[in-house]
Motif scaffolding. Structure first.
Motif: not given
Length: 149
Positions: A49-56
């Motif tokens: 699981h990941y969370v995208a925050e802009g380009r991160v």
């Protein structure tokens, strides 16, 4: 160095590893939910699981059902997520401890610029790059200690 040559370099190191999970399982990606996952025989799933925050991409957690541990699924999910980040020009923040250990095991100067945290893996005692010319088989991520302050 271009991202494609970085990806090629990264993947050539991975191929040297004797890991058969990549031949047995297909990794699926659900971008809306922030998941990489593998469908398993008993209708369960191994997930990253990941969370995208802009380009991160904040790589948060890997969960492999106990019955399937030791088969290389966490490594397969991690390699897929790292490849996705490289190809799509994302930076990564490695919240997941397994992914931190994996990063320390495969770290090289070209790959380092994509990792933006956490600070203890960027500056800790294990943060020295491995020499890719002397690696014939990558160390297991479990061999690396993670120091937190």
């Amino acid at each position: 160095m271009s991202y494609m040559s970085k990806l090629s370099s990264f993947m050539s190191l991975q191929i040297k590893r004797k890991n058969h999970a990549r031949f047995l399982y297909t990794v699926h990606h659900n971008e809306k939910r922030g998941l990489f996952y593998v469908k398993l025989d008993d209708n369960s799933r191994a997930i990253l699981h990941y969370v995208a925050e802009g380009r991160v991409l904040d790589m948060q957690v890997i969960n492999v059902p106990y019955r399937y541990t030791g088969r290389g699924l966490a490594r397969l999910l991690t390699e897929t997520a790292f490849t996705y980040a490289i190809v799509n020009y994302y930076y990564m923040y490695l919240t997941c401890e397994y992914m931190q250990k994996y990063y320390l095991a495969v770290k090289n100067p070209d790959f380092e610029e994509l990792i933006v945290g956490p600070p203890h893996i960027l500056e800790g005692p294990d943060s020295e790059s491995l020499d890719p010319n002397t690696i014939y088989e990558l160390p297991d991520p479990e061999d690396f200690l993670i120091y937190t302050s």
